[in-house]
Design an enzyme around this catalytic site. Structure first.
Site, mmCIF file in Angstrom:
data_model
loop_
_atom_site.group_PDB
_atom_site.id
_atom_site.type_symbol
_atom_site.label_atom_id
_atom_site.label_comp_id
_atom_site.label_asym_id
_atom_site.label_seq_id
_atom_site.Cartn_x
_atom_site.Cartn_y
_atom_site.Cartn_z
ATOM 1 N N HIS A 225 1.039 -0.906 -0.313
ATOM 2 C CA HIS A 225 -0.113 0.193 -0.245
ATOM 3 C C HIS A 225 0.542 1.309 0.069
ATOM 4 C CE1 HIS A 225 -2.922 -2.598 2.549
ATOM 5 N NE2 HIS A 225 -2.965 -2.994 1.250
ATOM 6 N N TYR B 87 0.331 1.618 14.206
ATOM 7 C CA TYR B 87 0.903 2.625 12.792
ATOM 8 C C TYR B 87 0.386 4.161 13.706
ATOM 9 C CZ TYR B 87 -0.356 -1.263 9.797
ATOM 10 O OH TYR B 87 -0.685 -2.423 9.279
#
Length: 180
Positions: free
Chosen positions: A62, A131
């Site tokens: 991604h 994240y």
């Protein structure tokens, strides 16, 4: 905390120093002052996220168009093979693929600058990945490249046991380059 450079321009590997005793351990997972000394500035944290994956699950590859996104990636539980691809046409390491083992034993984590593709495969029964991202999600800027694209030649250590429809049908590296 030690900060090391990686093979891809701008990527940093942060190596904390866990303090262990008979109770378990304590470790600092990020220190903005140390990060700033090494060019890491995530600004006013826009988003903290966490994913949980079972062994063999693959997420990626991604990235984001436009300004991209910077992120700090670490594993809170389990282990993953984390893979980055430099998708910045003006970078001296453009097209380079680099892999890192991230786990809950040594707590290494990655600073991923904007413009890279990112993905990982869960190596343990359960893997929780955290994240810290520098800006809000903008779905219209999302890009994805197939995890098994022959031009990237990424070697995943396990059979892929779970993958999203989006990742399963992602375009090729050549398609991404043609759209830049």
């Amino acid at each position: 905390m030690e900060v090391r450079t990686a093979g891809i321009e701008g990527v940093r590997v942060l190596v904390p120093t866990p303090h262990r005793d008979d109770r378990g351990l304590f470790t600092r997972t990020f220190d903005a002052a140390i990060g700033a000394e090494h060019g890491i500035d995530l600004g006013p944290q826009a988003q903290d996220s966490q994913s949980r994956s079972r062994q063999g699950t693959l997420r990626g590859m991604h990235g984001r168009r436009g300004r991209g996104e910077a992120k700090l990636v670490r594993v809170a539980h389990g282990a993953v093979l984390d893979v980055l691809v430099d998708a910045r046409p003006d970078s001296p390491t453009f097209g380079r693929v680099e892999s890192f083992r991230l786990d809950d034993e040594d707590f290494r984590h990655l600073y991923v600058p904007p413009g890279l593709l990112h993905g990982f495969q869960a190596l343990t029964e359960v893997a929780d990945v955290c994240y810290r991202i520098d800006r809000p999600h903008a779905p219209g800027e999302d890009v994805a490249v197939a995890h098994d694209d022959p031009d990237l030649a990424i070697t995943w250590p396990l059979e892929v046991t779970a993958i999203s429809e989006r990742d399963r049908t992602a375009g090729s590296w050549k398609d991404l380059l043609a759209s830049m």
